[in-house]
Motif scaffolding. Sequence first.
Motif, PDB file in Angstrom:
ATOM      1  N   UNK A   1       0.809  -1.239  -0.039  1.00 11.02           N
ATOM      2  CA  UNK A   1       0.058  -0.130   0.015  1.00 11.02           C
ATOM      3  C   UNK A   1       0.969   1.307  -0.090  1.00 11.02           C
ATOM      4  N   UNK A   2       0.476   2.130  -0.888  1.00 11.75           N
ATOM      5  CA  UNK A   2       1.228   3.572  -0.969  1.00 11.75           C
ATOM      6  C   UNK A   2       0.481   4.583  -0.263  1.00 11.75           C
ATOM      7  N   UNK A   3       1.002   5.668  -0.341  1.00 14.96           N
ATOM      8  CA  UNK A   3       0.259   6.920   0.097  1.00 14.96           C
ATOM      9  C   UNK A   3       0.815   8.087  -0.766  1.00 14.96           C
ATOM     10  N   UNK A   4      -0.114   8.971  -0.464  1.00 15.42           N
ATOM     11  CA  UNK A   4       0.124  10.096  -1.489  1.00 15.42           C
ATOM     12  C   UNK A   4       1.253  11.106  -0.746  1.00 15.42           C
ATOM     13  N   UNK A   5       1.881  11.882  -1.685  1.00  9.36           N
ATOM     14  CA  UNK A   5       2.966  12.793  -1.019  1.00  9.36           C
ATOM     15  C   UNK A   5       2.512  13.826  -0.069  1.00  9.36           C
ATOM     16  N   UNK A   6       0.891  14.076  -0.551  1.00  8.89           N
ATOM     17  CA  UNK A   6       0.380  15.135   0.267  1.00  8.89           C
ATOM     18  C   UNK A   6      -0.058  14.736   1.927  1.00  8.89           C
ATOM     19  N   UNK A   7       0.197  13.345   2.177  1.00  5.00           N
ATOM     20  CA  UNK A   7       0.179  13.037   3.579  1.00  5.00           C
ATOM     21  C   UNK A   7       1.292  12.327   3.931  1.00  5.00           C
ATOM     22  N   UNK A   8       1.435  11.853   5.178  1.00  2.82           N
ATOM     23  CA  UNK A   8       2.281  10.771   5.974  1.00  2.82           C
ATOM     24  C   UNK A   8       1.823   9.388   5.858  1.00  2.82           C
ATOM     25  N   UNK A   9       2.815   8.624   6.019  1.00  8.22           N
ATOM     26  CA  UNK A   9       2.095   7.040   5.855  1.00  8.22           C
ATOM     27  C   UNK A   9       1.112   6.872   7.409  1.00  8.22           C
TER      28      UNK A   9
END
Length: 428
Positions: A66-74
Amino acid sequence: MKRILYIIFLVVLVVSMLSGCGYTNTSNTGVVNISLLNSKPEIQVALEAAAKKFSKENPGINIKIVKYSQAETYYDKLNSMYACGNAPTMTLIDPNNIKNIQDNLADLSKETWVKDISGGATDISKNSSEKIVAFPFALEGIGLIYNKKVISEAGIDVSKINTTKSLEEAFKKVESTGKKGIVITNETWSLGDHFLSTAYSAQAKDAKSINKYIDSIKAGSTQLKNDAKINGLLDTFDVMKNYNIYKGNPLSPSYNKCAEIIGKGDVGFWYMGNWASSEILDNSNGNKDFGFIPLPISNNSSDYGNSEITAGVTKYIVVDKKDNSTEQQEAAKKFLNWMVYSTSGQDFMVNKAGVITVFKNNKLKQTDPLAKSIVDYESKGKVMQLINCYLPTDNSANVGVALKKYLAGEIDRNTLIDTIQTYWQNHK
């Protein structure tokens, strides 16, 4: 027409809700679907390849990274997935976040790999009931990375750099060759969680004593303005600032730019951890000669901290029991065992992900130059506690921001130290 629009609206709403909750762990095909939220983007490619390899060797289990966007943290991503009732089966997590979700985590105390942890399981990996709930994924170290080619051209013996004064002399020698002494990263996590915590690590050789020291700051019985380690570290930072390649615009370079600069050999030193190795080597034009020296904290070479780098487990893997079935939890445990005991898993850990494993049964030798340097320090007993694992999660947002302002010349030392003191006293 209105009915059609209403149906379209409902479809869009459902799709948006599903996309917001991310990957689903459910399956009707007989395959056990599990997921892993990765907080270490530099190993994303290697981790995805490992997941495919594991699934091939273990038919019936499928792992989604699962990835997360650069606009948020993991951690934002993790919380949003919990809010949807669809937490990842596993999360590659920072140690200071483990306690926040400990009630959601599966007990790993009886897993076979526990006995193979070199030095035993740390307090960080345990919940309030002393049950092990976290798998130690990566040992990492932090210090002054040096480009051996640049250092050699300047005629520097790095083994003699064990004081603030000798570090400044090294900077001068590098600059006499037409290059710059150092590049300083302005990332708040590096400044607050890593750099400044060196002063805490140098207070004592064990975590319990260091935490007692931090408690004394909270209580006001230790005044940081009079603390030799803090002031010594900031003396070193002042020297670093003076020889920074971005001295005129210290907030300008990105993390990636700093890796490029040390890799290309535009500077001799960079304060960072071994996780930056791949970015450095990508810019080194084939040069693989890099290593670590400790960050000096005084002008007394015999002071604890002047000959030691900070190192410790910086990433753990936890298994969720709240939103994942027993079957999924068991599949996740199988993946953890695969990393420790299978030939493919051991190869992934050491050669593909490039991490320093804490499992003593893994006999593969490190090939990464910075990892090899850390292993060398560890073998000689020249390692301090990586105390940032015990820091509050808002440390970088407060202390890191303050040190960034100090780097930029926006505040003086007294204001910086007052800010740090106040921060701790508000964390009683």
